[in-house]
Design a protein around this motif. Sequence first.
Motif, PDB file in Angstrom:
ATOM      1  N   ILE A 316       0.836  -1.196   0.000  1.00  0.00           N
ATOM      2  CA  ILE A 316       0.000   0.000   0.000  1.00  0.00           C
ATOM      3  C   ILE A 316       0.872   1.248   0.000  1.00  0.00           C
ATOM      4  CG2 ILE A 316      -1.564   1.351   1.455  1.00  0.00           C
ATOM      5  CD1 ILE A 316      -2.870  -1.319   2.303  1.00  0.00           C
ATOM      6  N   LYS A 317       1.956   1.201   0.758  1.00  0.00           N
ATOM      7  CA  LYS A 317       2.832   2.367   0.846  1.00  0.00           C
ATOM      8  C   LYS A 317       3.377   2.731  -0.533  1.00  0.00           C
ATOM      9  CE  LYS A 317       6.548   4.130   3.680  1.00  0.00           C
ATOM     10  NZ  LYS A 317       7.291   3.953   4.941  1.00  0.00           N
ATOM     11  N   GLN A 321       2.529   6.224  -2.312  1.00  0.00           N
ATOM     12  CA  GLN A 321       3.651   7.153  -2.422  1.00  0.00           C
ATOM     13  C   GLN A 321       3.548   8.084  -3.608  1.00  0.00           C
ATOM     14  OE1 GLN A 321       7.272   4.930  -2.577  1.00  0.00           O
ATOM     15  NE2 GLN A 321       7.754   5.305  -0.424  1.00  0.00           N
ATOM     16  N   MET A 323       0.993   9.177  -5.055  1.00  0.00           N
ATOM     17  CA  MET A 323      -0.244   9.942  -5.215  1.00  0.00           C
ATOM     18  C   MET A 323      -0.191  11.283  -4.515  1.00  0.00           C
ATOM     19  SD  MET A 323      -3.171   7.061  -4.625  1.00  0.00           S
ATOM     20  CE  MET A 323      -3.117   5.470  -5.442  1.00  0.00           C
ATOM     21  N   PRO A 325      -1.623  13.523  -1.887  1.00  0.00           N
ATOM     22  CA  PRO A 325      -2.357  13.145  -0.660  1.00  0.00           C
ATOM     23  C   PRO A 325      -3.754  13.729  -0.600  1.00  0.00           C
ATOM     24  CG  PRO A 325      -0.599  14.708  -0.178  1.00  0.00           C
ATOM     25  CD  PRO A 325      -0.400  14.254  -1.591  1.00  0.00           C
ATOM     26  N   TYR A 328      -6.420  10.803  -2.129  1.00  0.00           N
ATOM     27  CA  TYR A 328      -6.632   9.416  -1.711  1.00  0.00           C
ATOM     28  C   TYR A 328      -6.692   9.309  -0.196  1.00  0.00           C
ATOM     29  CZ  TYR A 328      -1.877   8.783   0.050  1.00  0.00           C
ATOM     30  OH  TYR A 328      -0.736   8.882   0.802  1.00  0.00           O
ATOM     31  N   VAL A 330      -6.120   6.100   2.852  1.00  0.00           N
ATOM     32  CA  VAL A 330      -5.947   4.701   3.236  1.00  0.00           C
ATOM     33  C   VAL A 330      -6.871   4.434   4.407  1.00  0.00           C
ATOM     34  CG1 VAL A 330      -4.379   2.957   4.130  1.00  0.00           C
ATOM     35  CG2 VAL A 330      -3.571   4.604   2.438  1.00  0.00           C
ATOM     36  N   ILE A 331      -7.700   3.422   4.295  1.00  0.00           N
ATOM     37  CA  ILE A 331      -8.691   3.125   5.329  1.00  0.00           C
ATOM     38  C   ILE A 331      -8.364   1.781   5.969  1.00  0.00           C
ATOM     39  CG2 ILE A 331     -11.152   2.742   5.749  1.00  0.00           C
ATOM     40  CD1 ILE A 331     -11.578   4.517   3.173  1.00  0.00           C
ATOM     41  N   PRO A 332      -7.755   1.831   7.140  1.00  0.00           N
ATOM     42  CA  PRO A 332      -7.427   0.571   7.805  1.00  0.00           C
ATOM     43  C   PRO A 332      -8.670   0.006   8.481  1.00  0.00           C
ATOM     44  CG  PRO A 332      -6.642   2.429   9.117  1.00  0.00           C
ATOM     45  CD  PRO A 332      -7.369   3.000   7.941  1.00  0.00           C
ATOM     46  N   ASP A 363      -7.274  -1.267   3.640  1.00  0.00           N
ATOM     47  CA  ASP A 363      -6.323  -2.211   4.195  1.00  0.00           C
ATOM     48  C   ASP A 363      -7.133  -3.192   5.051  1.00  0.00           C
ATOM     49  OD1 ASP A 363      -4.329  -3.570   5.398  1.00  0.00           O
ATOM     50  OD2 ASP A 363      -3.254  -1.822   6.162  1.00  0.00           O
TER      51      ASP A 363
ATOM     52  N   ARG B  32       5.166   5.103  15.197  1.00  0.00           N
ATOM     53  CA  ARG B  32       4.782   3.883  15.925  1.00  0.00           C
ATOM     54  C   ARG B  32       4.748   4.124  17.424  1.00  0.00           C
ATOM     55  NH1 ARG B  32       7.721   1.615  11.809  1.00  0.00           N
ATOM     56  NH2 ARG B  32       9.648   1.498  12.969  1.00  0.00           N
ATOM     57  N   ASN B  58       3.435  15.597   0.814  1.00  0.00           N
ATOM     58  CA  ASN B  58       3.665  14.255   0.300  1.00  0.00           C
ATOM     59  C   ASN B  58       4.973  13.666   0.802  1.00  0.00           C
ATOM     60  OD1 ASN B  58       2.053  12.480  -1.056  1.00  0.00           O
ATOM     61  ND2 ASN B  58       3.223  12.607  -2.952  1.00  0.00           N
ATOM     62  N   LEU B  61       4.362  12.353   4.144  1.00  0.00           N
ATOM     63  CA  LEU B  61       3.558  11.130   4.161  1.00  0.00           C
ATOM     64  C   LEU B  61       4.373   9.900   3.789  1.00  0.00           C
ATOM     65  CD1 LEU B  61       0.226  12.234   2.485  1.00  0.00           C
ATOM     66  CD2 LEU B  61       0.968  12.415   4.859  1.00  0.00           C
ATOM     67  N   LEU B  62       5.348  10.116   2.873  1.00  0.00           N
ATOM     68  CA  LEU B  62       6.122   8.977   2.385  1.00  0.00           C
ATOM     69  C   LEU B  62       6.808   8.227   3.515  1.00  0.00           C
ATOM     70  CD1 LEU B  62       7.820  10.230  -0.898  1.00  0.00           C
ATOM     71  CD2 LEU B  62       5.553   9.318  -0.496  1.00  0.00           C
ATOM     72  N   CYS B  63       7.117   8.916   4.595  1.00  0.00           N
ATOM     73  CA  CYS B  63       7.827   8.273   5.697  1.00  0.00           C
ATOM     74  C   CYS B  63       6.870   7.640   6.677  1.00  0.00           C
ATOM     75  CB  CYS B  63       8.663   9.278   6.467  1.00  0.00           C
ATOM     76  SG  CYS B  63       9.478  10.424   5.424  1.00  0.00           S
ATOM     77  N   LEU B  64       5.595   7.876   6.503  1.00  0.00           N
ATOM     78  CA  LEU B  64       4.650   7.441   7.529  1.00  0.00           C
ATOM     79  C   LEU B  64       3.871   6.214   7.063  1.00  0.00           C
ATOM     80  CD1 LEU B  64       3.235  10.949   8.542  1.00  0.00           C
ATOM     81  CD2 LEU B  64       5.026   9.636   9.705  1.00  0.00           C
ATOM     82  N   ASP B  65       3.409   5.453   8.022  1.00  0.00           N
ATOM     83  CA  ASP B  65       2.549   4.317   7.723  1.00  0.00           C
ATOM     84  C   ASP B  65       1.174   4.864   7.352  1.00  0.00           C
ATOM     85  OD1 ASP B  65       0.794   2.202   7.776  1.00  0.00           O
ATOM     86  OD2 ASP B  65       1.637   1.288   9.572  1.00  0.00           O
ATOM     87  N   PRO B  66       0.745   4.613   6.109  1.00  0.00           N
ATOM     88  CA  PRO B  66      -0.526   5.240   5.682  1.00  0.00           C
ATOM     89  C   PRO B  66      -1.723   4.796   6.518  1.00  0.00           C
ATOM     90  CG  PRO B  66       0.258   3.686   4.032  1.00  0.00           C
ATOM     91  CD  PRO B  66       1.351   3.816   5.058  1.00  0.00           C
ATOM     92  N   ARG B  67      -1.570   3.747   7.304  1.00  0.00           N
ATOM     93  CA  ARG B  67      -2.696   3.327   8.132  1.00  0.00           C
ATOM     94  C   ARG B  67      -2.895   4.227   9.345  1.00  0.00           C
ATOM     95  NH1 ARG B  67      -1.026  -2.962   8.004  1.00  0.00           N
ATOM     96  NH2 ARG B  67       1.004  -1.972   7.909  1.00  0.00           N
ATOM     97  N   PHE B  69      -2.505   7.825   9.435  1.00  0.00           N
ATOM     98  CA  PHE B  69      -2.796   9.258   9.302  1.00  0.00           C
ATOM     99  C   PHE B  69      -3.948   9.476   8.353  1.00  0.00           C
ATOM    100  CE2 PHE B  69       0.309   8.462   5.870  1.00  0.00           C
ATOM    101  CZ  PHE B  69      -0.397   8.954   4.796  1.00  0.00           C
TER     102      PHE B  69
END
Lengths: 494, 494
Positions: A316-317, A321, A323, A325, A328, A330-332, A363, B32, B58, B61-67, B69
């Motif tokens: 997913i990352k 990446q 896109m 932000p 989109y 991400v929906i966990p 997700d 985390r 962006n 965001l690239l460094c973060l877990d999209p789940r 944020f």
Amino acid sequence: MFETIRLSQKVDKEQYKKAMPELEAKLGELQRQAKDLKIPILVLFEGWDAAGKGTLINELLLCLDPRGFNVQITLPPNEEERLRPFLWRFWTRTPEKGRIAIFDRSWYRRVLVERVDGLVKKSVWASAYDEIESFERQLTDDGLVLIKFFLHISQKEQKKRLTRLASNPATAWKVTEDDWRRHKQYDEYLQAAGEMIAKTHTESAPWTIVESHDRRFATLKVFETFAQTVQARIDAMKSAAARPAPPRPAAPAEAPSFSILNRVDLSPALDREQYGKTLKECQAKIRDLEYKSYKKRLPVLIVYEGWDAAGKGGNIKRLAQGMDPRGYEVIPIAAPSDEEKAHHYLWRFWKKIPKAGHIAIFDRSWYGRVMVERVEGFCTEEEWKRAYREINEMESQLVSFGAALIKFWLQIGNDEQLQRFQARQADPNKQWKITPDDWRNREKWPQYNAAVEEMLYRTSTTYAPWTIVEANDKLYARIKALQTVIHAMETRLK
Amino acid sequence: MFETIRLSQKVDKEQYKKAMPELEAKLGELQRQAKDLKIPILVLFEGWDAAGKGTLINELLLCLDPRGFNVQITLPPNEEERLRPFLWRFWTRTPEKGRIAIFDRSWYRRVLVERVDGLVKKSVWASAYDEIESFERQLTDDGLVLIKFFLHISQKEQKKRLTRLASNPATAWKVTEDDWRRHKQYDEYLQAAGEMIAKTHTESAPWTIVESHDRRFATLKVFETFAQTVQARIDAMKSAAARPAPPRPAAPAEAPSFSILNRVDLSPALDREQYGKTLKECQAKIRDLEYKSYKKRLPVLIVYEGWDAAGKGGNIKRLAQGMDPRGYEVIPIAAPSDEEKAHHYLWRFWKKIPKAGHIAIFDRSWYGRVMVERVEGFCTEEEWKRAYREINEMESQLVSFGAALIKFWLQIGNDEQLQRFQARQADPNKQWKITPDDWRNREKWPQYNAAVEEMLYRTSTTYAPWTIVEANDKLYARIKALQTVIHAMETRLK
């Protein structure tokens, strides 16, 4: 349909005064019992302008505890609503278990006003019948009591009422030009209403036509219908509770006779150089497609399912990446909250449906019902078996609304999972990724495998097929997912 | 403000390439940890058009877990938003504990764009500073980490960038007429931005001005600021956890030195005939006022608090009976759900604020914080003490937005409560109304009494006074509440 209706029926004042107090008390009592039994109730009112809907709804409310209901007014959809499938705004407003939702007009707007006024094309309102059928069935299968009233008056009576309202300065504001226009189109509406009732009068959600020339008659009929319907449900639940539960049938051979997963070749792999180059290209393309889908108002849903440690997060990352932000999300999906549990299990996913022009990356997803909830016994066998069809119907509605729907199953071998678990356990930087739950689930691999096989078999449709991603090699899996998304979006944007 | 900023600062490519991988890994790790420690984080980006906000967000965001944020885009408010206090759409989007919300523009829109473009009057944007101050303080007091970035470029640089974007066919769509207009008003915006930063740069929510001529410099500064700020909070929490909790101070004499409740004369009563007549008159008036407040877009909030068995339910019913169900909602407040607990305690009430023109009747309310939560120890002493001010601030915002806010305390005597409890217990039709919890709470009458006294004392403001309703006689109480609502609405509608 309406030919046999005797609109002249009346109730005299004495009779009314005698019947009402008991009925009112009964309704309050039924509401409390329904609350205790966690029965959700949805009452909807359709009917002619000036048929007395507002007054009747209020009469009904007067007997109810205001803490247990809310009233939903159905106006023309606003922008947020127009950018989603038409049932979205109704799905998200279905009542919690134990509560009552009263709809002043409803989803039937589409096959009445929107149809007759030409606001939607014939293909749209005609296909709405299927969507309504599955919507109502899904809710009533889940235990909701659905009561549908159509308030009926003749064209002559309507004219009399509109004229009276319009001539009184205190109520003149209530009569609009639209009311007069619709009054003149009475016959067209009558025909549409007849068709609507004929097509959507089902055993679990029947219509009650309320002859509304006489206010007292109409009120009594609404109250009595409400009381009888709710009482019948309560009785049925109580007698079901008194009887011992039927023995759970031995689990039949659910899995299809052939295996989909066994045939997956897990060997494909990419070297890092090739990967790095392709990744950049794909991400650039995705960004471009994201912008194009925004401009063209294409809704996109991407679903990630797969074994624990199959690499969903990393995959997913890489997808996100590239896109913007702003386009989109991400929906966990984790275990449902209390509020979510108090609704149909699809409710929380309906709430998350992206606006047209936006991308939602799930997700995990609604497929939890037929995997973890099935295997762990979080729902009944009847519930997860029903879910395949419910899911296919929801996905069908999304796709007919215009959405691109992409579903990934990330497949890894059992050995590969073990290695990844052990590697995570050994690396202090990755220990957070592994929990005792993961090990417990791993022990149930065969049960999960059977559930996945059946899921792939039953929910691979022409409009929303699964893409199995060979994920023993993470680099390969990421590129395959990206390319699949690119292809699907390009196809939809052509 | 901006005079001393050195916009020419740069980072060369080598340096950047060396620093980034470590920073990126650190950000993931901090996310985390913040998740585990349940720290909510809100990062907002303000700044000039073409300063590179999208790219910077962006990169982050690239460094973060999209789940973990989501991204919030602040556009001009839509109708739903315009019909509520201006912070409503931001309150409802504050992140859950453990999650990160990233705002692409924010509530500062009001004191920048809306101010300079003349979209709101001076009195409105000037008072927004107070509202913003209390909003940010309430969130940070509750543990939220708030990071505010202002991306700064010179007018010359902006012109260069807009020209470059406009001349490339692939990006020309990004440059709108508004961008050029605002470019010409650069000096006015600069002045407004300077004032904004000076007024809202607080210890718990400081601004970071990001010199954004050089993209690498800006990225590093944003990353480092994020890392330092979050790291500092994590360190502070860990060292606080390592130390033993300070001894809880002995409860000081909280109650004001005089009693409000003791002075209430509970003897007023109405006979049933008088009641029946007045009730009908009041209900007719309420219906008329409901319609007028809808036309005039008056938001109305009515809060019911009172002892168990004081008659809140019956009182609310008589109030709502007269209303058109399309214009009001009764909002019962029970214990918070998990999702609600993961936010500031006022979050769930902000979510329920009615649209202008609608009436919300709260059956219990935000005052739970300083009553049941205080007495039962569901929150810390520090939290409920802070709550008086927070509540007063929220109510002040509602009233300055134009709302009529009516707060009832239904007072009954201790003996009267006992009689009602016993009567409920004895009547099979009313037993559902009484639970063991009611008896337990009754034993804590003195503690609740002290809490109520302090609540009435600290939250009776000129703009939102309490009305104490003598409720030993239910009929009297109902009429008093109705007449109070009528008076308050009439006053606001004059």
